[in-house]
Design a protein around this motif. Sequence first.
Motif, PDB file in Angstrom:
ATOM      1  N   GLU A 159     -10.756   4.163   6.953  1.00 14.80           N
ATOM      2  CA  GLU A 159     -11.324   3.822   8.249  1.00 14.80           C
ATOM      3  C   GLU A 159     -11.402   5.047   9.143  1.00 14.80           C
ATOM      4  N   ALA A 160     -12.417   5.068   9.995  1.00 17.36           N
ATOM      5  CA  ALA A 160     -12.563   6.100  11.026  1.00 17.36           C
ATOM      6  C   ALA A 160     -13.595   5.612  12.037  1.00 17.36           C
ATOM      7  N   ASP A 161     -13.437   6.041  13.277  1.00 14.88           N
ATOM      8  CA  ASP A 161     -14.383   5.685  14.329  1.00 14.88           C
ATOM      9  C   ASP A 161     -14.612   4.181  14.423  1.00 14.88           C
ATOM     10  N   ASP A 162     -13.540   3.425  14.311  1.00 12.57           N
ATOM     11  CA  ASP A 162     -13.572   1.965  14.460  1.00 12.57           C
ATOM     12  C   ASP A 162     -14.448   1.253  13.434  1.00 12.57           C
ATOM     13  N   ARG A 163     -14.521   1.827  12.235  1.00  8.92           N
ATOM     14  CA  ARG A 163     -15.249   1.141  11.173  1.00  8.92           C
ATOM     15  C   ARG A 163     -14.669   1.524   9.813  1.00  8.92           C
ATOM     16  N   VAL A 164     -14.994   0.734   8.827  1.00  9.08           N
ATOM     17  CA  VAL A 164     -14.566   1.006   7.451  1.00  9.08           C
ATOM     18  C   VAL A 164     -15.665   1.806   6.769  1.00  9.08           C
ATOM     19  N   TYR A 165     -15.333   3.012   6.338  1.00  4.98           N
ATOM     20  CA  TYR A 165     -16.308   3.862   5.646  1.00  4.98           C
ATOM     21  C   TYR A 165     -16.317   3.596   4.142  1.00  4.98           C
ATOM     22  N   HIS A 166     -15.158   3.249   3.618  1.00  6.30           N
ATOM     23  CA  HIS A 166     -15.083   2.979   2.180  1.00  6.30           C
ATOM     24  C   HIS A 166     -14.094   1.852   1.946  1.00  6.30           C
ATOM     25  N   LYS A 167     -14.569   0.788   1.296  1.00  5.60           N
ATOM     26  CA  LYS A 167     -13.686  -0.328   0.956  1.00  5.60           C
ATOM     27  C   LYS A 167     -12.981  -0.003  -0.349  1.00  5.60           C
ATOM     28  N   GLY A 168     -11.687  -0.156  -0.344  1.00  2.27           N
ATOM     29  CA  GLY A 168     -10.901   0.073  -1.542  1.00  2.27           C
ATOM     30  C   GLY A 168      -9.994  -1.108  -1.797  1.00  2.27           C
ATOM     31  N   LEU A 169      -9.443  -1.145  -2.977  1.00  4.92           N
ATOM     32  CA  LEU A 169      -8.591  -2.252  -3.376  1.00  4.92           C
ATOM     33  C   LEU A 169      -7.382  -1.690  -4.097  1.00  4.92           C
ATOM     34  N   SER A 170      -6.202  -2.111  -3.683  1.00  5.94           N
ATOM     35  CA  SER A 170      -5.016  -1.782  -4.463  1.00  5.94           C
ATOM     36  C   SER A 170      -4.574  -3.066  -5.166  1.00  5.94           C
ATOM     37  N   PHE A 171      -3.921  -2.912  -6.293  1.00  4.40           N
ATOM     38  CA  PHE A 171      -3.523  -4.088  -7.066  1.00  4.40           C
ATOM     39  C   PHE A 171      -2.076  -3.966  -7.526  1.00  4.40           C
ATOM     40  N   ARG A 172      -1.537  -5.118  -7.863  1.00  3.23           N
ATOM     41  CA  ARG A 172      -0.232  -5.233  -8.500  1.00  3.23           C
ATOM     42  C   ARG A 172      -0.431  -6.220  -9.640  1.00  3.23           C
ATOM     43  N   ALA A 173      -0.321  -5.734 -10.870  1.00  4.99           N
ATOM     44  CA  ALA A 173      -0.490  -6.576 -12.056  1.00  4.99           C
ATOM     45  C   ALA A 173       0.839  -6.605 -12.796  1.00  4.99           C
ATOM     46  N   VAL A 174       1.369  -7.796 -13.010  1.00  6.04           N
ATOM     47  CA  VAL A 174       2.677  -7.938 -13.631  1.00  6.04           C
ATOM     48  C   VAL A 174       2.519  -8.588 -15.000  1.00  6.04           C
ATOM     49  N   LEU A 175       2.961  -7.861 -16.019  1.00  8.86           N
ATOM     50  CA  LEU A 175       2.976  -8.375 -17.385  1.00  8.86           C
ATOM     51  C   LEU A 175       4.328  -9.042 -17.617  1.00  8.86           C
ATOM     52  N   TYR A 176       4.325 -10.334 -17.888  1.00  5.76           N
ATOM     53  CA  TYR A 176       5.548 -11.090 -18.152  1.00  5.76           C
ATOM     54  C   TYR A 176       5.687 -11.271 -19.662  1.00  5.76           C
ATOM     55  N   GLU A 225      15.255 -15.717 -15.152  1.00 11.90           N
ATOM     56  CA  GLU A 225      14.079 -16.202 -15.876  1.00 11.90           C
ATOM     57  C   GLU A 225      14.104 -15.820 -17.355  1.00 11.90           C
ATOM     58  N   ILE A 226      15.009 -14.942 -17.715  1.00  8.98           N
ATOM     59  CA  ILE A 226      15.144 -14.418 -19.082  1.00  8.98           C
ATOM     60  C   ILE A 226      13.801 -13.870 -19.571  1.00  8.98           C
ATOM     61  N   CYS A 227      13.249 -12.961 -18.776  1.00  8.68           N
ATOM     62  CA  CYS A 227      11.993 -12.318 -19.159  1.00  8.68           C
ATOM     63  C   CYS A 227      11.904 -10.934 -18.534  1.00  8.68           C
ATOM     64  N   TYR A 228      11.014 -10.144 -19.093  1.00  9.47           N
ATOM     65  CA  TYR A 228      10.736  -8.808 -18.573  1.00  9.47           C
ATOM     66  C   TYR A 228       9.491  -8.853 -17.704  1.00  9.47           C
ATOM     67  N   GLN A 229       9.484  -7.982 -16.704  1.00 12.10           N
ATOM     68  CA  GLN A 229       8.297  -7.744 -15.900  1.00 12.10           C
ATOM     69  C   GLN A 229       7.940  -6.270 -16.049  1.00 12.10           C
ATOM     70  N   GLU A 230       6.740  -6.004 -16.506  1.00 11.13           N
ATOM     71  CA  GLU A 230       6.183  -4.650 -16.468  1.00 11.13           C
ATOM     72  C   GLU A 230       5.220  -4.679 -15.300  1.00 11.13           C
ATOM     73  N   ILE A 231       5.560  -3.983 -14.227  1.00  6.01           N
ATOM     74  CA  ILE A 231       4.789  -4.038 -12.991  1.00  6.01           C
ATOM     75  C   ILE A 231       3.884  -2.815 -12.900  1.00  6.01           C
ATOM     76  N   TYR A 232       2.596  -3.074 -12.890  1.00  6.67           N
ATOM     77  CA  TYR A 232       1.593  -2.007 -12.787  1.00  6.67           C
ATOM     78  C   TYR A 232       0.998  -2.054 -11.385  1.00  6.67           C
ATOM     79  N   THR A 233       0.935  -0.918 -10.732  1.00  4.55           N
ATOM     80  CA  THR A 233       0.294  -0.821  -9.431  1.00  4.55           C
ATOM     81  C   THR A 233      -0.744   0.295  -9.492  1.00  4.55           C
ATOM     82  N   GLY A 234      -1.782   0.141  -8.703  1.00  2.94           N
ATOM     83  CA  GLY A 234      -2.814   1.182  -8.682  1.00  2.94           C
ATOM     84  C   GLY A 234      -3.916   0.831  -7.722  1.00  2.94           C
ATOM     85  N   THR A 235      -4.993   1.579  -7.812  1.00  2.00           N
ATOM     86  CA  THR A 235      -6.147   1.351  -6.965  1.00  2.00           C
ATOM     87  C   THR A 235      -7.356   1.070  -7.831  1.00  2.00           C
ATOM     88  N   PHE A 236      -8.271   0.312  -7.253  1.00  2.00           N
ATOM     89  CA  PHE A 236      -9.454  -0.118  -8.000  1.00  2.00           C
ATOM     90  C   PHE A 236     -10.659   0.022  -7.108  1.00  2.00           C
TER      91      PHE A 236
END
Length: 103
Positions: A42-59, A92-103
């Motif tokens: 964001e700059a000058d009261d507007r969004v110049y580029h829309k981005g997305l961050s994510f959290r994907a969890v492998l159980y 829960e007797i399980c593993y979480q592989e937590i992936y984070t990033g941008t898309f």
Amino acid sequence: MSDVAILAQILNSGEIPAFYDHAPAGTKLPFVAFTVSSQNFEADDRVYHKGLSFRAVLYTVAKSPELEEELETIFDENNIPWEREEIYLDDEICYQEIYTGTF
């Protein structure tokens, strides 16, 4: 198509089922649940580029380097940068592989 729908399609391109926010009740492991949030520039009261961050969890019930590699390959082939963290859930007797990033 929305960015969330595109990310869902990418994550579901492998053998591991992926769900937005949470898996339906009764879903058997392994699966991926993912969430997203904005990562806008964001700059000058507007969004110049829309981005997305994510959290994907492998159980998984047990450690699975093969499934981890499959998911990481999906990210790499789609030029999606990622980081990974591992947690074991005693209750829960399980593993979480937590992936984070941008898309």
